[in-house]
Design a protein around this motif. Sequence first.
Motif, mmCIF file in Angstrom:
data_model
loop_
_atom_site.group_PDB
_atom_site.id
_atom_site.type_symbol
_atom_site.label_atom_id
_atom_site.label_comp_id
_atom_site.label_asym_id
_atom_site.label_seq_id
_atom_site.Cartn_x
_atom_site.Cartn_y
_atom_site.Cartn_z
ATOM 1 N N ALA A 120 0.833 -1.208 0.000
ATOM 2 C CA ALA A 120 0.000 0.000 0.000
ATOM 3 C C ALA A 120 0.864 1.253 0.000
ATOM 4 C CB ALA A 120 -0.940 -0.007 1.192
ATOM 5 N N ILE A 121 1.980 1.213 0.725
ATOM 6 C CA ILE A 121 2.898 2.357 0.751
ATOM 7 C C ILE A 121 3.504 2.589 -0.629
ATOM 8 C CG2 ILE A 121 5.132 3.158 1.646
ATOM 9 C CD1 ILE A 121 4.384 1.810 4.314
ATOM 10 N N LEU A 122 3.908 1.506 -1.297
ATOM 11 C CA LEU A 122 4.475 1.628 -2.645
ATOM 12 C C LEU A 122 3.466 2.258 -3.603
ATOM 13 C CD1 LEU A 122 6.424 -1.733 -3.193
ATOM 14 C CD2 LEU A 122 7.353 0.517 -2.653
ATOM 15 N N ILE A 123 2.221 1.805 -3.545
ATOM 16 C CA ILE A 123 1.185 2.342 -4.428
ATOM 17 C C ILE A 123 0.964 3.823 -4.153
ATOM 18 C CG2 ILE A 123 -1.293 2.253 -4.948
ATOM 19 C CD1 ILE A 123 -1.096 -0.801 -4.659
ATOM 20 N N ASP A 124 0.947 4.200 -2.885
ATOM 21 C CA ASP A 124 0.795 5.619 -2.533
ATOM 22 C C ASP A 124 1.978 6.441 -3.059
ATOM 23 O OD1 ASP A 124 -1.616 5.237 -1.291
ATOM 24 O OD2 ASP A 124 -0.758 5.010 0.724
ATOM 25 N N GLN A 125 3.178 5.884 -2.960
ATOM 26 C CA GLN A 125 4.362 6.578 -3.466
ATOM 27 C C GLN A 125 4.260 6.835 -4.974
ATOM 28 O OE1 GLN A 125 7.373 7.747 -1.901
ATOM 29 N NE2 GLN A 125 5.951 7.642 -0.167
ATOM 30 N N VAL A 126 3.747 5.845 -5.713
ATOM 31 C CA VAL A 126 3.574 6.010 -7.163
ATOM 32 C C VAL A 126 2.573 7.114 -7.456
ATOM 33 C CG1 VAL A 126 2.783 4.907 -9.291
ATOM 34 C CG2 VAL A 126 4.202 3.617 -7.683
ATOM 35 N N LYS A 127 1.441 7.099 -6.755
ATOM 36 C CA LYS A 127 0.398 8.096 -6.996
ATOM 37 C C LYS A 127 0.874 9.511 -6.674
ATOM 38 C CE LYS A 127 -3.500 4.931 -6.374
ATOM 39 N NZ LYS A 127 -4.698 4.570 -5.575
ATOM 40 N N GLU A 128 1.743 9.641 -5.674
ATOM 41 C CA GLU A 128 2.200 10.966 -5.257
ATOM 42 C C GLU A 128 3.438 11.442 -6.003
ATOM 43 O OE1 GLU A 128 0.722 10.181 -0.648
ATOM 44 O OE2 GLU A 128 2.738 10.983 -1.018
ATOM 45 N N SER A 141 12.364 4.282 -7.853
ATOM 46 C CA SER A 141 13.198 3.080 -7.866
ATOM 47 C C SER A 141 12.790 2.162 -6.731
ATOM 48 C CB SER A 141 14.671 3.475 -7.726
ATOM 49 O OG SER A 141 15.453 2.361 -7.359
ATOM 50 N N LEU A 142 12.555 0.911 -7.063
ATOM 51 C CA LEU A 142 12.204 -0.066 -6.033
ATOM 52 C C LEU A 142 13.347 -0.214 -5.027
ATOM 53 C CD1 LEU A 142 9.959 -2.037 -5.215
ATOM 54 C CD2 LEU A 142 11.116 -3.793 -6.544
ATOM 55 N N LYS A 143 14.578 -0.073 -5.512
ATOM 56 C CA LYS A 143 15.740 -0.184 -4.629
ATOM 57 C C LYS A 143 15.731 0.938 -3.582
ATOM 58 C CE LYS A 143 20.791 -0.473 -4.736
ATOM 59 N NZ LYS A 143 22.004 -0.447 -5.603
ATOM 60 N N THR A 144 15.473 2.176 -4.042
ATOM 61 C CA THR A 144 15.448 3.326 -3.129
ATOM 62 C C THR A 144 14.309 3.204 -2.125
ATOM 63 O OG1 THR A 144 16.376 4.728 -4.853
ATOM 64 C CG2 THR A 144 15.347 5.835 -3.007
ATOM 65 N N LEU A 145 13.125 2.830 -2.631
ATOM 66 C CA LEU A 145 11.965 2.718 -1.749
ATOM 67 C C LEU A 145 12.131 1.588 -0.750
ATOM 68 C CD1 LEU A 145 9.124 3.295 -4.386
ATOM 69 C CD2 LEU A 145 9.862 4.873 -2.594
ATOM 70 N N SER A 146 12.782 0.500 -1.161
ATOM 71 C CA SER A 146 12.985 -0.632 -0.249
ATOM 72 C C SER A 146 13.903 -0.248 0.907
ATOM 73 C CB SER A 146 13.566 -1.828 -1.009
ATOM 74 O OG SER A 146 14.879 -1.532 -1.481
ATOM 75 N N GLN A 147 14.863 0.670 0.645
ATOM 76 C CA GLN A 147 15.739 1.143 1.720
ATOM 77 C C GLN A 147 14.947 1.924 2.768
ATOM 78 O OE1 GLN A 147 18.719 3.322 -0.427
ATOM 79 N NE2 GLN A 147 19.885 1.484 -1.004
ATOM 80 N N LEU A 165 11.909 1.438 3.481
ATOM 81 C CA LEU A 165 11.064 0.489 4.213
ATOM 82 C C LEU A 165 11.887 -0.550 4.961
ATOM 83 C CD1 LEU A 165 8.314 -0.103 1.497
ATOM 84 C CD2 LEU A 165 8.122 1.281 3.564
ATOM 85 N N ASP A 166 13.218 -0.458 4.801
ATOM 86 C CA ASP A 166 14.126 -1.393 5.454
ATOM 87 C C ASP A 166 13.811 -2.836 5.072
ATOM 88 O OD1 ASP A 166 15.089 -2.278 8.846
ATOM 89 O OD2 ASP A 166 16.300 -2.055 7.014
ATOM 90 N N MET A 167 13.668 -3.052 3.746
ATOM 91 C CA MET A 167 13.376 -4.395 3.223
ATOM 92 C C MET A 167 14.295 -4.670 2.035
ATOM 93 S SD MET A 167 9.212 -4.523 3.266
ATOM 94 C CE MET A 167 9.174 -6.238 2.762
ATOM 95 N N HIS A 168 14.536 -5.944 1.767
ATOM 96 C CA HIS A 168 15.342 -6.313 0.602
ATOM 97 C C HIS A 168 14.518 -6.036 -0.667
ATOM 98 C CE1 HIS A 168 17.698 -8.616 -2.279
ATOM 99 N NE2 HIS A 168 18.685 -8.633 -1.384
ATOM 100 N N PRO A 169 15.096 -5.364 -1.689
ATOM 101 C CA PRO A 169 14.316 -5.000 -2.889
ATOM 102 C C PRO A 169 13.723 -6.210 -3.615
ATOM 103 C CG PRO A 169 16.681 -4.620 -3.229
ATOM 104 C CD PRO A 169 16.485 -4.866 -1.771
ATOM 105 N N ASN A 170 14.446 -7.341 -3.625
ATOM 106 C CA ASN A 170 13.910 -8.520 -4.322
ATOM 107 C C ASN A 170 12.656 -9.041 -3.626
ATOM 108 O OD1 ASN A 170 15.994 -8.336 -6.097
ATOM 109 N ND2 ASN A 170 17.163 -10.074 -5.297
ATOM 110 N N TYR A 171 12.708 -9.081 -2.294
ATOM 111 C CA TYR A 171 11.540 -9.569 -1.548
ATOM 112 C C TYR A 171 10.355 -8.615 -1.711
ATOM 113 C CZ TYR A 171 8.429 -10.728 2.290
ATOM 114 O OH TYR A 171 7.324 -11.042 3.029
ATOM 115 N N LEU A 172 10.638 -7.295 -1.650
ATOM 116 C CA LEU A 172 9.575 -6.308 -1.804
ATOM 117 C C LEU A 172 8.960 -6.387 -3.202
ATOM 118 C CD1 LEU A 172 8.069 -3.996 -0.420
ATOM 119 C CD2 LEU A 172 9.831 -2.426 -1.261
ATOM 120 N N GLY A 173 9.819 -6.600 -4.214
ATOM 121 C CA GLY A 173 9.327 -6.728 -5.589
ATOM 122 C C GLY A 173 8.432 -7.939 -5.768
#
Length: 517
Positions: free
Chosen positions: A416-424, A431-437, A439-447
Motif C-alpha cells: 500500500a505504501i508503494l502504491i501511494d508513493q507512485v500516486k504521489e 526506484s524499487l531499490k530506493t523505496l525498499s531502503q 522500508l528497510d526491506m530487501h528490494p527482491n523480496y519487496l518486488g
Amino acid sequence: MMKKVFFVDDEPLIAQGLSSITDWHNYGIEIAGSANDGETALQRIKEEPVDLLITDIMMPRMNGLELIRRVKQIHPRTRFIVLSGYEEFEYVKVGITLGIENYILKPINIDELESTIRHIRGDWEREELNMFRYEEDWRVLRSNILQRWVLGEIEGQEFKHRAELLGIPLNYKYVQALVYRIISQEKPISRLYRLHGLSEECGVIAREAISAEDEVICFPDADEDLVMLYVSNDPEHEQHVLENVPATAKRISELTGLSVWAVSSALSSDFQGVQDSYKQAKQMFQRYLVSGEDKIIYMSPSFIEAEERRPVVWDQEEYIKLLIEGKPEPVVEFIESVLPGAFQSSVIQRSDCLNMAIQLMLSAKDMEDRPDYSEVFAALARINTLHGLIQHVISVVQRSLANRENVQQEYSGHVAILIDQVKEHYAEELSLKTLSQKLDMHPNYLGQLFQQEVGLSFSDYVNQYRIEKATQLLIHTDQKTAEIAASVGYIDTSYFYRQFKKYAGVSPTELRHMYTK
C-alpha cells in the motif's frame, strides 16, 4: 528475387573483372562466384545452381561448350552467354544448338553485354509471370503492385515495367477511384470470402456499365476494401461511372449478404494522380460512420451532410452516478439510449461519435484501480458503424465494472505504501531499490510481494500509471507531447512513445486524432 551469375575464364583477371564490368544488382543479379576452368566451375555449380553462366570457350580440362552441355543436364533453366577471343563459326553453330543467349567477342563490348542481360531479365520475368498467371499467387502479385501504386510507394518506371508484365492498362488520360467497403460486424471479410475472387466478380459487374474503349482495374487493398479504378480517355465518362455505383454496390451486397459502403472520388485528369484520387475516397471512411440500417450507402465527391452539426448534449452527471452504483443493466440502458438518440442521419461524422463514445468509456475506466486503455482505443479505427461503436462501448464498460468488483481488495501495508508513493511521485524518478531502503526491506523480496499482490511488476505498474496520466493530458489539454512526457516522468520522448504504444495500444498522436478536444 535475386538471380545468380557465375563467371568462367582461364584468364583470372577476366574472370574476376566480369564482376565489376557492370552493376549486376541493378539487374536484380548477384554474383555467385568464378572459376578458371570448366571442371572446377561444374563442381561449384553442382553444389550451388545459378541462373546465368558466362563462360569462355577455350579452357583447360573442359571447354566452355562441354561445360554448357553438362550444366544443362543438371539445371535445364540456366541461361548462358559465351565469350571468345576470336570468331569461330563452328563454335557459334554448336552454341546456338545448345541454346546460348549470345556469343560475345573479346574485348567485351559492355553495351552488347548489358543489352543481352536486359533481354535475359525480361525472359525471367515473363517466365515468372507465366507461373503465376493462372494461380492465386499471380492475383496477389498484381494486387500488391496496384496497392503500392495507389499509395505512392512505387517509382513510375518500375510500375510501368510491372504494369506491362501484369496486364495493367496505362494508356489512359483520366482515372477515377471508387472504393467499396463490405461491412461485417463479426469477422474480417477475408475470413468470409476470397477477396481476389470477389474483386474479379466486381470487375465483371463494373465492366457491364462502361464503354468498350474504357477499362476498370479491380483489386482488394490492405484494409480489405474493394478498389475499382475506372480509366478512360473521355472526360464525360465520370457521369456514366457515378450512375452505376449504386447498382454495383447492390450486386456486391447480393453476393455477400452484407451491407456495402461505396465512396467515389473526383475525376483526375492526370493518370499519374491516381494516389490523390484513391486517398480522397479512403479519407471518407476515416471521417464518417454508418448509423442507419441501409444495405447500400453511397457517398459521392459532392457529398454534404444531411443535417447541420451541433454539439451533443448528454447527462454526464447521471451517467457517473450509474457507474458509481456499479449495476450493469442501468449503465447499458443509458449507453443504448444516449448514443443512437444523438445521431439521426444515415451517415454521421466519426469524430462526433468517437468523442462521445470515448467519454463514456473513459468515465468507467477512470474508476478502475489499474485501467487498461488499450482496449478503449485500439479497436476504434476498425469500427465502421454506429451499432458497432455502441457494442464496443458496452463491452468495455461492462468489463470495467467487472474489474472494479474483482479488484476491491486490501493490500498489505508495504505494498500500500508503494502504491501511494507512485500516486504521489509518479512524475519523479521511482526506484524499487530506493523505496525498499526507506522500508528497510530487501528490494527482491519487496518486488516479489508487490508482484504477488498487485499482479504486475513494480516497473510495469509505474509505467501503466504514468501512461494513464499522460492519456488524460493528451485528451483534455493542448500540451505538446514532449511536455506531457516530461510531466509524467519521461525525460526521453522516444522512450515515452514506445511505452505509450505498449500500454495504450496506439501512439500519442493517434490517440489525439481519435479524440477531438
